[in-house]
Scaffold this active site. Structure first.
Site, PDB file in Angstrom:
ATOM      1  N   ASP A 124       0.990  -1.129  -0.109  1.00 11.63           N
ATOM      2  CA  ASP A 124      -0.115  -0.112  -0.124  1.00 11.63           C
ATOM      3  C   ASP A 124       0.812   1.212  -0.192  1.00 11.63           C
ATOM      4  OD1 ASP A 124      -2.343   1.309  -0.097  1.00 11.63           O
ATOM      5  OD2 ASP A 124      -2.827   0.896   2.314  1.00 11.63           O
ATOM      6  N   HIS A 144       2.179   3.429  -9.261  1.00 13.67           N
ATOM      7  CA  HIS A 144       2.160   2.041  -9.343  1.00 13.67           C
ATOM      8  C   HIS A 144       3.322   1.266 -10.200  1.00 13.67           C
ATOM      9  CE1 HIS A 144      -1.723   2.030  -7.533  1.00 13.67           C
ATOM     10  NE2 HIS A 144      -2.358   2.886  -8.374  1.00 13.67           N
ATOM     11  N   LEU A 162      11.011 -20.134  -4.751  1.00 11.22           N
ATOM     12  CA  LEU A 162       9.968 -19.267  -4.243  1.00 11.22           C
ATOM     13  C   LEU A 162       8.683 -19.218  -4.876  1.00 11.22           C
ATOM     14  CD1 LEU A 162       9.514 -16.394  -2.341  1.00 11.22           C
ATOM     15  CD2 LEU A 162       9.954 -15.250  -4.468  1.00 11.22           C
TER      16      LEU A 162
HETATM   17  C1  IPE Z   1      -5.446  -2.787  -0.118  1.00  8.99           C
HETATM   18  O1  IPE Z   1      -5.047  -1.287  -0.291  1.00  8.99           O
HETATM   19  C2  IPE Z   1      -5.226  -3.440  -1.539  1.00  8.99           C
HETATM   20  C3  IPE Z   1      -4.060  -3.503  -2.327  1.00  8.99           C
HETATM   21  C4  IPE Z   1      -2.981  -3.162  -1.759  1.00  8.99           C
HETATM   22  C5  IPE Z   1      -3.953  -4.186  -3.532  1.00  8.99           C
HETATM   23  P1  IPE Z   1      -6.328  -0.256  -0.559  1.00  8.99           P
HETATM   24  O2  IPE Z   1      -5.475   0.988  -0.684  1.00  8.99           O
HETATM   25  O3  IPE Z   1      -7.271  -0.501  -1.635  1.00  8.99           O
HETATM   26  O4  IPE Z   1      -7.159  -0.461   0.908  1.00  8.99           O
HETATM   27  P2  IPE Z   1      -7.764   0.699   1.686  1.00  8.99           P
HETATM   28  O5  IPE Z   1      -8.890   1.378   0.582  1.00  8.99           O
HETATM   29  O6  IPE Z   1      -6.811   1.566   2.281  1.00  8.99           O
HETATM   30  O7  IPE Z   1      -8.426  -0.033   2.709  1.00  8.99           O
HETATM   31  C1  IPE Z   2      -1.864   0.268  -3.046  1.00 11.00           C
HETATM   32  O1  IPE Z   2      -1.264   1.550  -3.309  1.00 11.00           O
HETATM   33  C2  IPE Z   2      -1.953  -0.414  -4.718  1.00 11.00           C
HETATM   34  C3  IPE Z   2      -3.349  -0.786  -4.935  1.00 11.00           C
HETATM   35  C4  IPE Z   2      -4.295  -0.608  -4.082  1.00 11.00           C
HETATM   36  C5  IPE Z   2      -3.317  -0.988  -6.344  1.00 11.00           C
HETATM   37  P1  IPE Z   2      -2.740   2.546  -3.153  1.00 11.00           P
HETATM   38  O2  IPE Z   2      -2.712   2.944  -4.845  1.00 11.00           O
HETATM   39  O3  IPE Z   2      -3.689   2.207  -2.483  1.00 11.00           O
HETATM   40  O4  IPE Z   2      -1.862   4.064  -2.607  1.00 11.00           O
HETATM   41  P2  IPE Z   2      -2.522   4.913  -1.736  1.00 11.00           P
HETATM   42  O5  IPE Z   2      -3.165   4.093  -0.760  1.00 11.00           O
HETATM   43  O6  IPE Z   2      -3.435   5.654  -2.439  1.00 11.00           O
HETATM   44  O7  IPE Z   2      -1.367   5.600  -1.360  1.00 11.00           O
HETATM   45 MG    MG Z   3      -4.364   2.307  -0.396  1.00 12.14          MG
END
Ligand code: IPE
Ligand code: IPE
Ligand code: MG
Length: 248
Positions: free
Chosen positions: A25, A42, A136
């Site tokens: 995240d 990303h 792995l």
């Molecule tokens: C969880 O992150 C999903 C992934 C890392 C793929 P999100 O950013 O989607 O989760 P929330 O919305 O903060 O709970």
């Molecule tokens: C996690 O990073 C990746 C996915 C959920 C695909 P985020 O896109 O949720 O990044 P933040 O939480 O907005 O910083």
């Molecule tokens: Mg996120």
């Protein structure tokens, strides 16, 4: 003269988790803090994943599960969703041969039926190509949701006419997307959020949590080492008493 083992050596980590699962995240915030579009975050996150896969191999971790796209992430703007799908396609195109040569077995958890046909075929091809590798196991949670997984397992059991009396934890495990994979020992979440966000809700019943404020693109080998060190301090009791406790 005896030399100290390097700080990134597994020698310093007597307890190596078999299975690490990561909620990757913070890509969006990483990009925003640099004035970049979210997709740049990303992409940076994807490059980081490559580094972390290598570190996991070096640390002798056998299974790495990564949360890369949740069932809830479809609710993001379509450009972001499409961009993420393209990134997965790109990763498979560019990295499959190398991952295969490095002995990485790719698995997918989640639902493929909602992905476009080309991507679905690429994922299946990657899984098939690497199925005999054993260095792995990299388990990619893509269009994955823990609740969705449980619903799929229930439907599957009902369709197969499983006798309710025969339903136990082992049986449920066998109907999960993660069938055959042991539960994660260590669950890492980057970017400081303290929630599970529908990740491995069945399998993480006794996983150790490690939450760091570091954003995923910045979570490097040293950060992984810190997580492993924290894991080494944990006393996993599974509801029993500590092995260090010999008096009741
Ligand atoms: C969880 O992150 C999903 C992934 C890392 C793929 P999100 O950013 O989607 O989760 P929330 O919305 O903060 O709970
Ligand atoms: C996690 O990073 C990746 C996915 C959920 C695909 P985020 O896109 O949720 O990044 P933040 O939480 O907005 O910083
Ligand atoms: Mg996120």
């Amino acid at each position: 003269m005896t030399s100290e083992p390097p700080t990134n050596s597994p020698d310093n980590l007597p307890k190596v988790p078999t299975h690490i699962a990561i909620v990757m995240d913070g890509n969006g915030r990483w990009a925003a803090s640099r004035g970049l579009p979210r997709l740049a975050g990303h992409r940076a996150g994807t490059e980081n994943l490559r580094r972390i896969i290598r570190a996991c191999v070096d640390f002798n971790i056998k299974i790495l599960t990564i949360y890369a796209f949740s069932t809830e992430n479809w609710g993001r703007p379509s450009e972001e969703v499409e961009g993420l799908m393209m990134i997965l396609e790109d990763v498979i195109d560019k990295e499959l041969d190398e991952l295969n040569a490095e002995g990485v077995q790719l698995r997918h958890i989640g639902r493929l039926d909602q992905l476009n046909q080309r991507l679905r075929e690429k994922v299946l091809h990657a899984v098939e190509t690497t199925k005999n590798n054993s260095k792995l196991t990299l388990c990619i949670a893509w269009n994955y949701g823990g609740r969705d997984e449980i619903i799929c397992a229930i439907k599957h059991m009902i369709k197969e006419g499983v006798d309710p009396e025969e339903i136990d934890e082992d049986r449920v495990n066998r109907y999960m997307f993660t069938a055959g994979i042991p539960d994660p020992d260590l669950l890492i979440r980057t970017s400081g959020e303290m929630r599970i966000s529908n990740f491995l809700i069945w399998q993480s019943a006794y996983s150790e949590w490690y939450i760091t404020p570091t954003l995923w693109p910045d979570f490097d080998r040293e950060e992984l080492q810190k997580a492993l060190q924290a894991y080494n301090q944990r006393d996993r009791r599974f509801g029993k008493l500590s092995t260090a406790c010999d008096k009741v």
